[in-house]
Design a protein around this motif. Structure first.
Motif, PDB file in Angstrom:
ATOM      1  N   HIS A  47      49.624  -4.386  -1.382  1.00  7.57           N
ATOM      2  CA  HIS A  47      48.483  -3.684  -1.171  1.00  7.57           C
ATOM      3  C   HIS A  47      47.383  -4.233  -0.613  1.00  7.57           C
ATOM      4  CE1 HIS A  47      50.364  -0.761  -3.556  1.00  7.57           C
ATOM      5  NE2 HIS A  47      50.563  -1.480  -4.403  1.00  7.57           N
ATOM      6  N   CYS A  48      47.177  -5.570  -0.720  1.00  5.86           N
ATOM      7  CA  CYS A  48      46.326  -6.283  -0.103  1.00  5.86           C
ATOM      8  C   CYS A  48      46.565  -6.899   1.338  1.00  5.86           C
ATOM      9  CB  CYS A  48      45.541  -7.634  -0.850  1.00  5.86           C
ATOM     10  SG  CYS A  48      44.236  -8.353  -0.383  1.00  5.86           S
ATOM     11  N   LEU A  49      45.971  -6.233   2.286  1.00  5.33           N
ATOM     12  CA  LEU A  49      46.376  -6.704   3.646  1.00  5.33           C
ATOM     13  C   LEU A  49      45.699  -7.795   4.269  1.00  5.33           C
ATOM     14  CD1 LEU A  49      46.040  -2.796   5.132  1.00  5.33           C
ATOM     15  CD2 LEU A  49      47.860  -4.016   3.923  1.00  5.33           C
ATOM     16  N   ALA A  50      44.434  -8.249   3.857  1.00  5.26           N
ATOM     17  CA  ALA A  50      44.200  -9.466   4.290  1.00  5.26           C
ATOM     18  C   ALA A  50      42.888 -10.012   3.474  1.00  5.26           C
ATOM     19  CB  ALA A  50      43.295  -9.260   5.750  1.00  5.26           C
ATOM     20  N   ILE A  51      42.709 -11.330   3.281  1.00  2.00           N
ATOM     21  CA  ILE A  51      41.764 -11.881   2.486  1.00  2.00           C
ATOM     22  C   ILE A  51      40.733 -12.755   3.664  1.00  2.00           C
ATOM     23  CG2 ILE A  51      41.104 -13.624   0.875  1.00  2.00           C
ATOM     24  CD1 ILE A  51      43.784 -12.501  -0.731  1.00  2.00           C
ATOM     25  N   ALA A  52      39.854 -12.665   3.372  1.00  2.00           N
ATOM     26  CA  ALA A  52      38.628 -13.522   4.369  1.00  2.00           C
ATOM     27  C   ALA A  52      37.767 -14.098   3.404  1.00  2.00           C
ATOM     28  CB  ALA A  52      37.786 -12.670   5.386  1.00  2.00           C
ATOM     29  N   ARG A  53      37.573 -15.465   3.357  1.00  2.00           N
ATOM     30  CA  ARG A  53      36.772 -16.378   2.549  1.00  2.00           C
ATOM     31  C   ARG A  53      35.609 -16.994   3.138  1.00  2.00           C
ATOM     32  NH1 ARG A  53      40.096 -19.205  -1.811  1.00  2.00           N
ATOM     33  NH2 ARG A  53      38.332 -19.141  -2.876  1.00  2.00           N
ATOM     34  N   VAL A  54      34.499 -16.810   2.856  1.00  2.00           N
ATOM     35  CA  VAL A  54      33.102 -17.130   3.523  1.00  2.00           C
ATOM     36  C   VAL A  54      32.751 -18.278   2.479  1.00  2.00           C
ATOM     37  CG1 VAL A  54      30.916 -16.628   4.044  1.00  2.00           C
ATOM     38  CG2 VAL A  54      32.806 -14.712   4.181  1.00  2.00           C
ATOM     39  N   ALA A  55      32.691 -19.582   3.449  1.00  2.00           N
ATOM     40  CA  ALA A  55      32.288 -20.692   2.644  1.00  2.00           C
ATOM     41  C   ALA A  55      30.753 -20.771   3.196  1.00  2.00           C
ATOM     42  CB  ALA A  55      32.881 -22.049   3.730  1.00  2.00           C
ATOM     43  N   SER A  56      30.114 -21.424   2.234  1.00  2.00           N
ATOM     44  CA  SER A  56      28.580 -21.679   2.394  1.00  2.00           C
ATOM     45  C   SER A  56      28.084 -22.992   2.684  1.00  2.00           C
ATOM     46  CB  SER A  56      27.843 -21.410   1.032  1.00  2.00           C
ATOM     47  OG  SER A  56      28.289 -22.140  -0.144  1.00  2.00           O
ATOM     48  N   THR A  57      29.067 -23.842   2.703  1.00  2.00           N
ATOM     49  CA  THR A  57      28.737 -25.223   3.246  1.00  2.00           C
ATOM     50  C   THR A  57      29.985 -25.913   3.989  1.00  2.00           C
ATOM     51  OG1 THR A  57      29.824 -26.410   1.283  1.00  2.00           O
ATOM     52  CG2 THR A  57      27.659 -25.800   1.037  1.00  2.00           C
ATOM     53  N   PRO A 117      49.754 -13.794  -0.081  1.00  2.00           N
ATOM     54  CA  PRO A 117      50.875 -13.307   0.556  1.00  2.00           C
ATOM     55  C   PRO A 117      50.279 -12.068   1.744  1.00  2.00           C
ATOM     56  CG  PRO A 117      50.386 -12.010  -1.407  1.00  2.00           C
ATOM     57  CD  PRO A 117      49.697 -13.298  -1.341  1.00  2.00           C
ATOM     58  N   CYS A 118      49.269 -12.539   2.400  1.00  2.00           N
ATOM     59  CA  CYS A 118      48.698 -11.561   3.472  1.00  2.00           C
ATOM     60  C   CYS A 118      48.072 -12.495   4.457  1.00  2.00           C
ATOM     61  CB  CYS A 118      47.648 -10.548   2.607  1.00  2.00           C
ATOM     62  SG  CYS A 118      46.398 -11.494   2.012  1.00  2.00           S
ATOM     63  N   ASP A 119      47.403 -11.881   5.325  1.00  2.00           N
ATOM     64  CA  ASP A 119      46.785 -12.522   6.536  1.00  2.00           C
ATOM     65  C   ASP A 119      45.563 -13.185   5.697  1.00  2.00           C
ATOM     66  OD1 ASP A 119      48.489 -12.154   8.293  1.00  2.00           O
ATOM     67  OD2 ASP A 119      47.274 -10.235   9.234  1.00  2.00           O
ATOM     68  N   TYR A 120      45.136 -14.592   6.140  1.00  2.00           N
ATOM     69  CA  TYR A 120      43.884 -15.141   5.521  1.00  2.00           C
ATOM     70  C   TYR A 120      43.225 -15.807   6.649  1.00  2.00           C
ATOM     71  CZ  TYR A 120      42.141 -18.849   2.795  1.00  2.00           C
ATOM     72  OH  TYR A 120      40.932 -19.823   2.056  1.00  2.00           O
ATOM     73  N   LEU A 121      41.897 -15.776   6.494  1.00  2.00           N
ATOM     74  CA  LEU A 121      40.953 -16.355   7.237  1.00  2.00           C
ATOM     75  C   LEU A 121      39.779 -17.270   6.447  1.00  2.00           C
ATOM     76  CD1 LEU A 121      39.507 -16.288  10.290  1.00  2.00           C
ATOM     77  CD2 LEU A 121      38.125 -14.579   9.400  1.00  2.00           C
ATOM     78  N   ALA A 122      39.373 -18.283   6.614  1.00  2.00           N
ATOM     79  CA  ALA A 122      38.196 -19.077   6.246  1.00  2.00           C
ATOM     80  C   ALA A 122      37.323 -19.116   7.395  1.00  2.00           C
ATOM     81  CB  ALA A 122      38.743 -20.260   5.677  1.00  2.00           C
ATOM     82  N   THR A 123      36.059 -18.911   7.188  1.00  2.00           N
ATOM     83  CA  THR A 123      34.962 -18.918   8.040  1.00  2.00           C
ATOM     84  C   THR A 123      33.695 -19.313   7.261  1.00  2.00           C
ATOM     85  OG1 THR A 123      33.865 -17.821   9.731  1.00  2.00           O
ATOM     86  CG2 THR A 123      34.415 -16.327   7.764  1.00  2.00           C
ATOM     87  N   MET A 124      32.781 -19.429   8.067  1.00  2.00           N
ATOM     88  CA  MET A 124      31.335 -19.652   7.480  1.00  2.00           C
ATOM     89  C   MET A 124      30.383 -18.752   7.878  1.00  2.00           C
ATOM     90  SD  MET A 124      30.616 -23.668   7.438  1.00  2.00           S
ATOM     91  CE  MET A 124      29.027 -23.572   6.660  1.00  2.00           C
TER      92      MET A 124
END
Length: 124
Positions: free
Chosen positions: A77-87, A104-111
């Motif tokens: 059910h979860c198609l993507a996870i984006a994680r926003v970093a603060s530092t 088990p889905c697309d993943y993005l790390a960004t600020m």
């Protein structure tokens, strides 16, 4: 009332973590996330950790058990996870290859929150 974890939106779910998170608050977040999975509908997640953040003692063990139990639902059910970093240091931790393999889905790390929201919404 201050809430160290907030969960808003659907099907773009925005989760914000900040401050000192107690064990009961962490467990409540797991229950909220399980309820999202139990909808059995496609969604995306954008998480944001605002420094400083303090997670409860032994949260990793609790999270590992929960993650193992719910990984099939995430995959379905979860198609993507984006994680926003603060530092920059937090970004480095979130952008490790092991973090990408965890989900088990697309993943993005960004600020950048706007980048994360745009990227996640494109996966719907």
């Amino acid at each position: 009332m201050f809430m160290p974890i907030s969960v808003t939106g659907w099907p773009v779910v925005h989760m914000v973590f900040h401050g000192c998170i107690s064990q009961s608050e962490f467990l409540a977040w797991q229950e909220q996330t399980t309820a999202l999975l139990d909808k059995a509908e496609p969604f995306v997640v954008v998480t944001q950790s605002l420094e400083p953040i303090e997670l409860p003692e032994k949260y990793r063990q609790t999270e590992a058990v929960w993650h193992k139990q719910n990984k099939p639902k995430f995959a379905a059910h979860c198609l993507a996870i984006a994680r926003v970093a603060s530092t920059p240091a937090q970004f480095e931790r979130l952008n490790l290859p092991g973090m990408k393999k965890l989900w088990p889905c697309d993943y993005l790390a960004t600020m950048d929150l706007d980048e994360a929201l745009t990227w996640a919404a494109k996966h719907l």
